[in-house]
Design a protein around this motif. Structure first.
Motif, mmCIF file in Angstrom:
data_model
loop_
_atom_site.group_PDB
_atom_site.id
_atom_site.type_symbol
_atom_site.label_atom_id
_atom_site.label_comp_id
_atom_site.label_asym_id
_atom_site.label_seq_id
_atom_site.Cartn_x
_atom_site.Cartn_y
_atom_site.Cartn_z
ATOM 1 N N ARG A 134 -33.619 -19.888 -15.964
ATOM 2 C CA ARG A 134 -34.940 -20.355 -16.360
ATOM 3 C C ARG A 134 -35.250 -20.091 -17.817
ATOM 4 O O ARG A 134 -36.061 -20.784 -18.414
ATOM 5 C CB ARG A 134 -36.003 -19.683 -15.455
ATOM 6 C CG ARG A 134 -35.961 -20.196 -14.013
ATOM 7 C CD ARG A 134 -37.151 -19.684 -13.225
ATOM 8 N NE ARG A 134 -37.089 -18.249 -12.984
ATOM 9 C CZ ARG A 134 -36.463 -17.704 -11.970
ATOM 10 N NH1 ARG A 134 -35.810 -18.460 -11.090
ATOM 11 N NH2 ARG A 134 -36.465 -16.401 -11.797
ATOM 12 N N GLU A 182 -31.396 -37.562 -10.668
ATOM 13 C CA GLU A 182 -32.465 -36.637 -10.346
ATOM 14 C C GLU A 182 -32.493 -36.356 -8.844
ATOM 15 O O GLU A 182 -32.916 -35.279 -8.410
ATOM 16 C CB GLU A 182 -33.800 -37.214 -10.812
ATOM 17 C CG GLU A 182 -34.948 -36.228 -10.759
ATOM 18 C CD GLU A 182 -34.738 -35.053 -11.696
ATOM 19 O OE1 GLU A 182 -35.151 -33.928 -11.344
ATOM 20 O OE2 GLU A 182 -34.120 -35.253 -12.788
ATOM 21 N N GLY A 226 -26.836 -29.657 -9.924
ATOM 22 C CA GLY A 226 -27.134 -29.782 -11.336
ATOM 23 C C GLY A 226 -26.149 -30.727 -11.997
ATOM 24 O O GLY A 226 -24.942 -30.595 -11.820
ATOM 25 N N ALA A 259 -33.203 -23.311 -19.530
ATOM 26 C CA ALA A 259 -33.329 -24.701 -19.112
ATOM 27 C C ALA A 259 -34.196 -25.510 -20.087
ATOM 28 O O ALA A 259 -33.932 -26.694 -20.354
ATOM 29 C CB ALA A 259 -33.925 -24.765 -17.707
ATOM 30 N N GLU A 260 -35.264 -24.900 -20.670
ATOM 31 C CA GLU A 260 -36.154 -25.659 -21.547
ATOM 32 C C GLU A 260 -35.486 -26.047 -22.852
ATOM 33 O O GLU A 260 -35.951 -26.958 -23.552
ATOM 34 C CB GLU A 260 -37.407 -24.841 -21.810
ATOM 35 C CG GLU A 260 -37.116 -23.512 -22.501
ATOM 36 C CD GLU A 260 -38.372 -22.671 -22.674
ATOM 37 O OE1 GLU A 260 -38.281 -21.644 -23.388
ATOM 38 O OE2 GLU A 260 -39.426 -23.029 -22.103
ATOM 39 N N ARG A 287 -31.126 -24.884 -13.636
ATOM 40 C CA ARG A 287 -32.451 -24.499 -13.154
ATOM 41 C C ARG A 287 -32.520 -23.006 -12.878
ATOM 42 O O ARG A 287 -33.572 -22.378 -13.043
ATOM 43 C CB ARG A 287 -32.766 -25.293 -11.887
ATOM 44 C CG ARG A 287 -34.140 -24.995 -11.294
ATOM 45 C CD ARG A 287 -34.412 -25.880 -10.093
ATOM 46 N NE ARG A 287 -33.374 -25.694 -9.077
ATOM 47 C CZ ARG A 287 -33.331 -26.416 -7.951
ATOM 48 N NH1 ARG A 287 -34.234 -27.362 -7.718
ATOM 49 N NH2 ARG A 287 -32.372 -26.194 -7.072
ATOM 50 N N THR A 299 -31.728 -30.094 -24.242
ATOM 51 C CA THR A 299 -32.206 -31.434 -24.604
ATOM 52 C C THR A 299 -31.038 -32.256 -25.093
ATOM 53 O O THR A 299 -30.037 -31.717 -25.588
ATOM 54 C CB THR A 299 -33.276 -31.344 -25.700
ATOM 55 O OG1 THR A 299 -32.713 -30.674 -26.842
ATOM 56 C CG2 THR A 299 -34.499 -30.591 -25.205
ATOM 57 N N ASP A 305 -33.169 -41.726 -12.240
ATOM 58 C CA ASP A 305 -33.676 -41.456 -10.901
ATOM 59 C C ASP A 305 -32.558 -41.007 -9.955
ATOM 60 O O ASP A 305 -32.761 -40.138 -9.100
ATOM 61 C CB ASP A 305 -34.366 -42.713 -10.354
ATOM 62 C CG ASP A 305 -35.620 -43.087 -11.140
ATOM 63 O OD1 ASP A 305 -36.153 -42.198 -11.846
ATOM 64 O OD2 ASP A 305 -36.030 -44.268 -11.084
ATOM 65 N N CYS A 360 -29.223 -34.960 -18.625
ATOM 66 C CA CYS A 360 -29.050 -34.024 -17.516
ATOM 67 C C CYS A 360 -30.245 -34.147 -16.590
ATOM 68 O O CYS A 360 -31.309 -34.684 -16.982
ATOM 69 C CB CYS A 360 -28.876 -32.591 -18.013
ATOM 70 S SG CYS A 360 -30.323 -31.958 -18.900
ATOM 71 N N ASN A 361 -30.123 -33.687 -15.375
ATOM 72 C CA ASN A 361 -31.240 -33.723 -14.442
ATOM 73 C C ASN A 361 -31.966 -32.388 -14.455
ATOM 74 O O ASN A 361 -31.527 -31.408 -15.095
ATOM 75 C CB ASN A 361 -30.769 -34.108 -13.047
ATOM 76 C CG ASN A 361 -29.809 -33.091 -12.457
ATOM 77 O OD1 ASN A 361 -29.485 -32.112 -13.105
ATOM 78 N ND2 ASN A 361 -29.350 -33.328 -11.249
ATOM 79 N N SER A 362 -33.054 -32.353 -13.726
ATOM 80 C CA SER A 362 -33.906 -31.153 -13.757
ATOM 81 C C SER A 362 -33.255 -29.968 -13.050
ATOM 82 O O SER A 362 -33.629 -28.824 -13.277
ATOM 83 C CB SER A 362 -35.257 -31.464 -13.108
ATOM 84 O OG SER A 362 -35.086 -31.876 -11.742
ATOM 85 N N ARG A 363 -32.254 -30.224 -12.169
ATOM 86 C CA ARG A 363 -31.597 -29.125 -11.458
ATOM 87 C C ARG A 363 -30.510 -28.466 -12.295
ATOM 88 O O ARG A 363 -30.008 -27.411 -11.914
ATOM 89 C CB ARG A 363 -30.994 -29.636 -10.144
ATOM 90 C CG ARG A 363 -32.046 -30.008 -9.104
ATOM 91 C CD ARG A 363 -31.399 -30.538 -7.842
ATOM 92 N NE ARG A 363 -32.379 -30.835 -6.807
ATOM 93 C CZ ARG A 363 -33.117 -31.929 -6.750
ATOM 94 N NH1 ARG A 363 -32.950 -32.859 -7.694
ATOM 95 N NH2 ARG A 363 -34.006 -32.107 -5.789
#
Length: 735
Positions: free
Chosen positions: A119, A92, A97, A122-123, A116, A126, A89, A110-113
């Motif tokens: 694009r 995040e 980033g 980013a997926e 980012r 992992t 949290d 890693c965080n979602s930023r």
């Protein structure tokens, strides 16, 4: 064999033990009571039950501990999971980033930023992804703006090299004019934290400020160019005009319509006035060739004349971007002043030449007059000695005819007067010989005792008549000198010491002084003041002192000085008023001068020096030494100008406005610059000149300094032959 299986659980093992205990109890109760074996089994069963109970208690405590450990582990797992959720949290909520790689460079979280903006990548980010794969994916992203000429593989390789550094921070350009700042931080266990910060706003703001600054600088540069007194123009790498000032068109005579942004340099050169002539440096084609040079250009400087009266100096220099800048300066006033100065210099040189010729004529006339004076004194001395000698004979013949004491006293006084006149004439004759060019010396190895012992016997009578004690220190040294003149020198010094000493003693001795023997004559007379120590060597010069009852002739020290100078024997003086004086003569020791020294008869005058008309500057702070060296060089026909220190030497050269042909400089000139410093300063004004440095300092540093400056080094006491060779070499260079 064990009754209980260790693999069973504690509950099952306890159950088995209870069954076994019950069976044993039944066996005991219903068995034969008289049997000893049965009783023994009972005892064993009872002991076994006790052990079983103890083991059961231990098992129960172990189970309690196990249950407590499991509870703590469960709580720890809950706390860990809570911490992981909190960490996730927390990262995040970070506006940047964030990614964490372990010590093996494997992605942990890693965080979602993070990435980012990439694009298409980013997926695939992992946990478990290697750092190399992460960099490779970024390099292939369509959202990464690679620098011009940079490939994805090269970008990835450079990124991995940066990863090896301990501190990493750089900017990455994205498409659509966006920027990321990437930084790496090492953790305590060797892992890596990667942060990505969007700095697009900062970059754009910096770009705006830079553009504002460029605009401001452009205005400042433009204002500066407009206020310059020079014409300035700037061209790019294609020789296109970027900037200029109004002064440029005025100086070059180029109309304003031709000076516009993007104008070709070569067109401007072709359009220059036809009456503009390239006078110094390069021509018009060479100027254009310089501008066409592809790559770094060497600076150029040349002059052109415009309209026959205006002179312009043009200077060109290359810039880092392969462009170049041209400046034009009006130097007409400077060139006109230089021309007038050149003409004035020619007039002055002509006047100096005329004055030099006049001085040479005057010097020749003075030399002829001096030679005539010497010949006259020599001839007159010979002619005067004859009637004086005849008069003495007549007076001697009258002595036998005198009958009264009064007549005898008169004859005695007359004879004494004639003897004084005879001594004066003989002294003048000696001086004329020493000043003449035809005198030669019989220089050879001489035992000092053969010169000094007869003088001791002769002078003891004079000293005893005045009530003085004459002390003599024996010496077995062999020296190189003319024995007759050396005897005359020491005789005059002894006679002078006895004459001016009323009480006490006179000492004659010899000291070794390096490669020379220093003959010293000490007395306890009144002493000589420092201001008078140079004047006592002048002819007919006597100090006004009451220390002597004998007036003397005033020529003894003059003869000593000239003889020492001609023989190359340095003469020194120490004196203190009220305590006495010491006259010193340095004579070379025989056998120490080396094979090149000629101890036979030699000519004291170097060949060719007198004919060269040489002018030598002598700088020596010791008056006696300066006068002795000056007399020696003048006897060789050298025109000597003297100074006692560096300041007076510069003043003398400035007043005379001449450059000497040779320099003879003492190294130690008292306070202020040394002889080496004086030589350097003279060379800066007059150029390199032949120079001899004289010094009693025998250090290797001074020799090395003289060698580096290419000047002659001469030790004190000065070797007259070495000085003559130096002057002779200078005379040959002048011819």
């Amino acid at each position: 064999m064990s009754l209980v299986n260790a693999a069973d659980s504690l509950e099952k093992q306890n159950q088995k033990l209870q069954i076994i205990a019950e069976a044993l109890m039944n066996r005991v109760e219903y068995g034969t009571e008289q049997s000893g074996a049965a009783y023994a089994q009972f005892e064993r069963a009872a002991l076994l039950e006790k052990r079983v109970r103890a083991r059961t208690l231990e098992l129960e405590r172990t189970l309690d501990l196990l249950h407590e450990s499991n509870a703590q582990l469960a709580r720890a797992n809950d706390e860990t999971e809570a911490a992981r959720r909190n960490l996730a949290d927390a990262i995040e909520t970070v506006s940047e980033g964030f990614a964490l790689f372990d010590p093996s460079d494997v992605l942990v979280m890693c965080n979602s930023r993070f990435c980012r903006d990439f694009r298409d990548t980013a997926e695939n980010l992992t946990p478990g992804l290697p750092f190399v794969e992460y960099v490779k994916k970024i390099s292939l992203s369509q959202y990464l703006a690679l620098p011009q000429g940079m490939t994805a593989d090269r970008w990835a390789a450079r990124r991995l090299r940066r990863h090896q550094d301990r501190r990493v921070m750089f900017n990455v350009q994205l498409t659509h004019d966006r920027w990321l700042q990437v930084s790496e931080h090492r953790t305590a266990n060797g892992g890596t934290v990667v942060l990505q910060t969007d700095v697009t706003d900062l970059v754009r703001l910096e770009r705006q400020e830079r553009d504002k600054l460029k605009d401001k600088q452009t205005r400042m540069i433009r204002a500066t160019l407009d206020h310059l007194n020079q014409g300035v123009c700037v061209f790019d790498e294609s020789a296109r005009l970027l900037g200029w000032n109004d002064k440029l068109g005025t100086l070059l005579g180029v109309p304003a319509r031709r000076l516009h942004l993007g104008a070709s340099f070569f067109t401007l050169v072709e359009q220059l006035d036809e009456d503009m002539a390239f006078t110094r440096g390069i021509d018009r084609a060479g100027f254009a060739k310089w501008a066409r040079t592809d790559g770094p250009r060497d600076p150029i400087s040349f002059e052109v004349r415009r309209g026959g009266s205006e002179t312009l100096q043009i200077f060109g220099r290359s810039m880092p971007d392969r462009g170049f800048v041209i400046s034009v300066t009006d130097v007409s006033a400077e060139r006109e002043a230089a021309q007038k100065l050149f003409e004035l210099n020619e007039i002055l040189e002509q006047r100096v030449m005329e004055r030099t010729l006049e001085l040479e004529d005057a010097l020749s006339a003075a030399e002829r007059a001096n030679a005539s004076k010497s010949r006259f004194v020599a001839a007159a001395s010979h002619d005067l000695l004859q009637p004086v000698s005849a008069a003495k004979l007549y007076i001697a013949s009258l002595a036998d005819r005198c009958t009264t004491s009064e007549e005898t006293s008169i004859l005695t006084k007359a004879e004494s007067a004639l003897s004084g006149a005879e001594q004066i004439i003989e002294a003048l004759l000696d001086i004329s010989k020493l000043d003449g060019d035809g005198l030669s010396f019989d220089v050879r190895a001489v035992p000092l005792r053969d010169v000094l012992r007869p003088l001791r016997d002769e002078m003891e009578v004079l000293a005893a008549n005045k009530g003085l004690r004459l002390d003599f220190v024996e010496s077995g040294l062999m020296v190189e000198s003319d024995p007759a003149y050396l005897r005359r020198i020491v005789q005059n010094l002894l006679a002078n010491a006895i004459r001016y000493t009323d009480s006490g003693r006179v000492l004659l001795g010899v000291r070794r002084n390096g490669g020379s023997a220093r003959i010293e004559v000490w007395d306890t007379g009144p002493g000589i003041a420092e201001d008078d120590q140079s004047s006592i060597f002048e002819e007919f010069r006597r100090l006004d002192t009451s220390a002597s009852d004998n007036d003397g002739l005033g020529l003894g020290l003059a003869i000593v000085e000239r003889a020492c100078a001609r023989l190359g024997h340095p003469l020194g003086l120490w004196s203190q008023p009220g305590h006495g004086s010491c006259f010193m003569v340095n004579v070379p020791i025989a056998g120490l001068a080396g094979p090149s020294r000629d101890v036979s008869r030699r000519t004291p005058k170097p060949i060719g020096v007198a004919q060269a008309g040489m002018i030598a500057l002598l700088v020596e702070n010791d008056p006696q030494m300066r006068r002795a060296v000056s007399i020696l060089m003048e006897s060789w026909g050298v025109n000597v100008i003297e100074a006692e220190d560096a300041a007076s030497a510069h003043e003398l050269l400035e007043d005379l406005q001449i450059n000497p042909d040779a320099l003879v400089l003492d190294y130690q000139l008292g306070p202020g610059p040394s002889g080496v410093d004086l030589y350097k300063s003279i060379c800066e004004m007059a150029g390199p000149l032949p120079c001899a440095i004289i010094s009693a300092d025998r250090s290797a540093d001074l020799r090395a300094t003289c060698k580096a400056l290419a000047v002659e080094f001469m030790q004190k006491p000065l070797d007259r032959q070495k000085l003559g060779q130096f002057l002779n070499l200078v005379a040959h260079q002048m011819q």
